[in-house]
Design an enzyme around this catalytic site. Structure first.
Site, PDB file in Angstrom:
ATOM      1  N   THR A  49       1.369 -12.094   9.156  1.00  0.00           N
ATOM      2  CA  THR A  49       1.953 -11.743  10.466  1.00  0.00           C
ATOM      3  C   THR A  49       2.100 -12.965  11.372  1.00  0.00           C
ATOM      4  O   THR A  49       2.974 -12.995  12.238  1.00  0.00           O
ATOM      5  CB  THR A  49       1.089 -10.675  11.174  1.00  0.00           C
TER       6      THR A  49
ATOM      7  N   ARG B  23       0.809  -1.220   0.000  1.00  0.00           N
ATOM      8  CA  ARG B  23       0.000   0.000   0.000  1.00  0.00           C
ATOM      9  C   ARG B  23       0.850   1.283   0.000  1.00  0.00           C
ATOM     10  O   ARG B  23       0.342   2.375  -0.216  1.00  0.00           O
ATOM     11  CB  ARG B  23      -0.946  -0.009   1.218  1.00  0.00           C
TER      12      ARG B  23
ATOM     13  N   ALA C   2      36.193  45.708  -4.395  1.00  0.00           N
ATOM     14  CA  ALA C   2      35.008  45.116  -5.020  1.00  0.00           C
ATOM     15  C   ALA C   2      35.337  44.626  -6.420  1.00  0.00           C
ATOM     16  O   ALA C   2      36.114  45.234  -7.152  1.00  0.00           O
ATOM     17  CB  ALA C   2      33.889  46.156  -5.080  1.00  0.00           C
TER      18      ALA C   2
ATOM     19  N   ASN D 230      35.459  26.925  -5.222  1.00  0.00           N
ATOM     20  CA  ASN D 230      36.153  25.839  -4.514  1.00  0.00           C
ATOM     21  C   ASN D 230      36.326  24.586  -5.356  1.00  0.00           C
ATOM     22  O   ASN D 230      36.945  23.639  -4.929  1.00  0.00           O
ATOM     23  CB  ASN D 230      35.400  25.497  -3.222  1.00  0.00           C
TER      24      ASN D 230
ATOM     25  N   LYS E 282      29.030  25.902   3.049  1.00  0.00           N
ATOM     26  CA  LYS E 282      29.235  24.442   3.029  1.00  0.00           C
ATOM     27  C   LYS E 282      30.594  24.089   3.611  1.00  0.00           C
ATOM     28  O   LYS E 282      31.599  24.685   3.206  1.00  0.00           O
ATOM     29  CB  LYS E 282      29.138  23.917   1.592  1.00  0.00           C
TER      30      LYS E 282
HETATM   31  C1  UD1 Z   1      -2.133  -5.738  11.125  1.00  0.00           C
HETATM   32  C2  UD1 Z   1      -3.157  -6.588  11.879  1.00  0.00           C
HETATM   33  C3  UD1 Z   1      -4.405  -5.751  12.110  1.00  0.00           C
HETATM   34  C4  UD1 Z   1      -4.046  -4.491  12.873  1.00  0.00           C
HETATM   35  C5  UD1 Z   1      -2.922  -3.723  12.169  1.00  0.00           C
HETATM   36  C6  UD1 Z   1      -2.413  -2.626  13.096  1.00  0.00           C
HETATM   37  C7  UD1 Z   1      -2.807  -8.895  11.127  1.00  0.00           C
HETATM   38  C8  UD1 Z   1      -3.325 -10.026  10.316  1.00  0.00           C
HETATM   39  N1  UD1 Z   1      -3.487  -7.755  11.095  1.00  0.00           N
HETATM   40  O1  UD1 Z   1      -2.730  -5.417   9.884  1.00  0.00           O
HETATM   41  O2  UD1 Z   1      -5.372  -6.522  12.853  1.00  0.00           O
HETATM   42  O3  UD1 Z   1      -5.203  -3.686  13.015  1.00  0.00           O
HETATM   43  O4  UD1 Z   1      -1.806  -4.576  11.894  1.00  0.00           O
HETATM   44  O5  UD1 Z   1      -1.482  -1.805  12.472  1.00  0.00           O
HETATM   45  O6  UD1 Z   1      -1.806  -9.054  11.802  1.00  0.00           O
HETATM   46  N2  UD1 Z   1       4.634  -8.443   8.272  1.00  0.00           N
HETATM   47  C9  UD1 Z   1       5.550  -9.445   8.300  1.00  0.00           C
HETATM   48  N3  UD1 Z   1       5.366 -10.548   7.512  1.00  0.00           N
HETATM   49  C10 UD1 Z   1       4.259 -10.671   6.725  1.00  0.00           C
HETATM   50  C11 UD1 Z   1       3.292  -9.648   6.734  1.00  0.00           C
HETATM   51  C12 UD1 Z   1       3.505  -8.544   7.533  1.00  0.00           C
HETATM   52  O7  UD1 Z   1       6.568  -9.358   8.990  1.00  0.00           O
HETATM   53  O8  UD1 Z   1       4.159 -11.712   6.043  1.00  0.00           O
HETATM   54  C13 UD1 Z   1       4.892  -7.230   9.088  1.00  0.00           C
HETATM   55  C14 UD1 Z   1       4.881  -5.960   8.259  1.00  0.00           C
HETATM   56  O9  UD1 Z   1       6.167  -5.661   7.786  1.00  0.00           O
HETATM   57  C15 UD1 Z   1       4.374  -4.918   9.248  1.00  0.00           C
HETATM   58  C16 UD1 Z   1       3.542  -5.733  10.206  1.00  0.00           C
HETATM   59  O10 UD1 Z   1       3.880  -7.076  10.026  1.00  0.00           O
HETATM   60  O11 UD1 Z   1       5.412  -4.296   9.953  1.00  0.00           O
HETATM   61  C17 UD1 Z   1       2.053  -5.544   9.963  1.00  0.00           C
HETATM   62  O12 UD1 Z   1       1.763  -5.892   8.619  1.00  0.00           O
HETATM   63  P1  UD1 Z   1       0.687  -5.090   7.796  1.00  0.00           P
HETATM   64  O13 UD1 Z   1       0.604  -5.714   6.457  1.00  0.00           O
HETATM   65  O14 UD1 Z   1       0.910  -3.648   7.888  1.00  0.00           O
HETATM   66  O15 UD1 Z   1      -0.613  -5.505   8.607  1.00  0.00           O
HETATM   67  P2  UD1 Z   1      -1.951  -4.684   8.652  1.00  0.00           P
HETATM   68  O16 UD1 Z   1      -2.753  -5.001   7.443  1.00  0.00           O
HETATM   69  O17 UD1 Z   1      -1.691  -3.292   8.974  1.00  0.00           O
HETATM   70 MG    MG Z   2       0.078  -2.153   9.145  1.00  0.00          MG
END
Ligand code: UD1
Ligand code: MG
Length: 430
Positions: free
Chosen positions: A83, A16, A397, A360, A326
């Site tokens: 996640t 996104r 000057a 310079n 600088k």
């Molecule tokens: C996640 C939560 C959502 C919450 C929101 C808060 C889940 C499924 N959803 O959604 O409930 O409201 O955060 O901000 O957890 N990441 C990984 N590996 C992956 C996917 C993501 O490490 O495979 C990391 C991303 O880099 C990021 C974090 O996890 O730092 C959250 O991922 P993101 O895709 O932003 O989750 P949200 O859709 O925001």
């Molecule tokens: Mg997020």
């Protein structure tokens, strides 16, 4: 409090953000988002693991510039995206494990401490929001969390829920080991959600406590708009701290300050000023729309509309409008208007006339200009470096200074001026 381990999730692609740069490397107030998460985590834990996947090497390299005592692991993203996949198979030193999203640059360690004060099997951060759009919705019943539904999986009525998952959780290792193997990817994004642990645990009568937190500190950054909102909040924090410490700021909302800048003493910062990359301002007045980067300014006044570029030191000095400095050291100098002073050292009592340029750079290398004490440089002077102008020198000057000037001398290079009487009428009227 070093009896907890912290896992920071930073493997997501961040689609996104619509950027080729990994999401967690986008900067806020001069530093990458992930830099802030790690910084706060380090205040609480001696066991920090950052989970990476997309452009893992680049993220690790950037973070190693600041930190050398944290672990990086690569998520098996191909087989276990999401996640939940991110926290699978991670060895932690302590029994309690705090999981943070790496896209929350505004969190503070004081807030994180509160998780371990609550007695429950899982503690998770929730926010009551007017606009819950983009977040996972949390079902809370009788003060306990029952379920989290991701927006993409939510029914119309679930989307109405205003309580959202802020994305920080405290688990015991046992909870993770028990429920991670049970996660599935049977959902709209075909990902393993960490949030599904809650429902499994609830079915086993585990206690899942919500920790209500402020939207401001727990904001998740998913888009460039979110990035700008988080930046604004951080800017407000930075400026408030300086003002409370005695710095005067005129129209603070128009001022931009990186998070590693220092401002001390009775300093005044006017509207439109940018202070960047570790700039240090001591007892100085920075006037409207000036930019100062990685430089030290002490007992001096700068601008309006001037630029001090990296590695400059200005002490007891006055810089006026449209002056660019600088990598130069100026002590007790006045440069009132329209000048470029680069790679130079200029000493006390010296006055730089309008339009003075240090030449310079010869297209290949940079050279130094050394100017002594009490030198008076007339307007529109070019100083072709390398050159040394000794003390008590007068430069007329319009001079091109292309050789060293000895103490007490006048330097002048000018073609004689001619006047042709009656020329105007002859040219225009005849
Ligand atoms: C996640 C939560 C959502 C919450 C929101 C808060 C889940 C499924 N959803 O959604 O409930 O409201 O955060 O901000 O957890 N990441 C990984 N590996 C992956 C996917 C993501 O490490 O495979 C990391 C991303 O880099 C990021 C974090 O996890 O730092 C959250 O991922 P993101 O895709 O932003 O989750 P949200 O859709 O925001
Ligand atoms: Mg997020």
């Amino acid at each position: 409090m070093s009896n907890i381990s912290i896992i920071i999730l930073a493997a997501g692609k961040g689609s996104r953000m619509k950027s080729t740069k990994p999401k967690v490397l986008h900067k806020i107030s001069g530093y990458e988002m992930l830099y802030y998460s790690i910084k706060e985590a380090k205040k609480l834990s001696d066991d920090i693991t950052v989970v990476l996947y997309h452009q893992a090497q680049l993220v690790e390299l950037e973070m190693q510039k600041y930190y050398n005592d944290i672990k990086f692991v690569i998520q098996d993203h191909k087989n276990y995206p999401g996640t939940g996949g991110a926290v699978m198979n991670i060895d932690t030193k302590h029994d309690k494990v705090l999981v943070l999203n790496g896209d929350m640059p505004l969190i503070k360690s004081d807030e994180l401490k509160k998780f371990s004060l609550i007695d429950a099997d899982i503690v998770m951060s929730v926010i009551d929001m007017d606009d819950s759009c983009g977040y996972g919705r949390v079902v809370v019943e009788n003060g306990e969390v029952v379920k989290i539904v991701e927006e993409k999986d939510a029914s119309e009525s679930e989307k109405e829920i205003k309580t959202v998952n802020a994305g920080i959780y405290l688990y015991s290792n046992n909870i993770l080991q028990t429920y991670l193997p049970k996660l599935s990817n049977d959902n709209a994004q075909e990902e393993y959600y960490i949030t599904d642990i809650v429902e499994f645990a609830k079915n086993d009568n585990k206690k899942i406590a919500p920790l209500y937190v402020s939207e401001e500190n727990f904001k998740g950054v998913n888009s460039k708009y979110d990035l700008s909102v988080a930046e604004e909040i951080m800017q407000k924090r930075i400026k408030k701290e300086f003002m409370n410490a005695g710095v005067i700021m005129r129209l603070p909302d128009t001022i931009f300050i990186d998070s590693d800048v220092q401002i001390e003493g009775e300093s005044i910062i006017e509207n439109g000023v940018c202070l960047l990359n570790g700039a240090k301002i001591i007892n100085s007045h920075i006037k409207a729309n000036s930019v100062i980067e990685d430089s030290i300014i002490e007992n001096s006044s700068i601008g309006p509309i001037s630029r001090v570029r990296p590695k400059s030191v200005l002490i007891d000095t006055h810089i006026g409008n449209f002056v660019e400095i600088k990598k130069s050291t100026l002590k007790g100098v006045k440069a009132g208007h329209l000048s470029y002073l680069g790679d130079s050292e200029i000493d006390e009592g010296t006055n730089i006339g309008a339009g003075t340029i240090t030449c310079n750079y010869d297209g290949k290398n940079k050279y130094k200009t050394i100017i002594g004490k009490n030198v008076f440089i007339g307007s529109d002077t070019q100083i072709v470096a390398p050159v040394v102008i000794e003390d008590n020198v007068l430069i007329a000057a319009g001079t091109t200074v292309n050789q060293d000037v000895k103490k007490g001398s006048l330097a002048i290079s000018r073609t004689d001026m001619k006047t042709v009487e009656g020329f105007f009428d002859k040219f225009f009227k005849e």
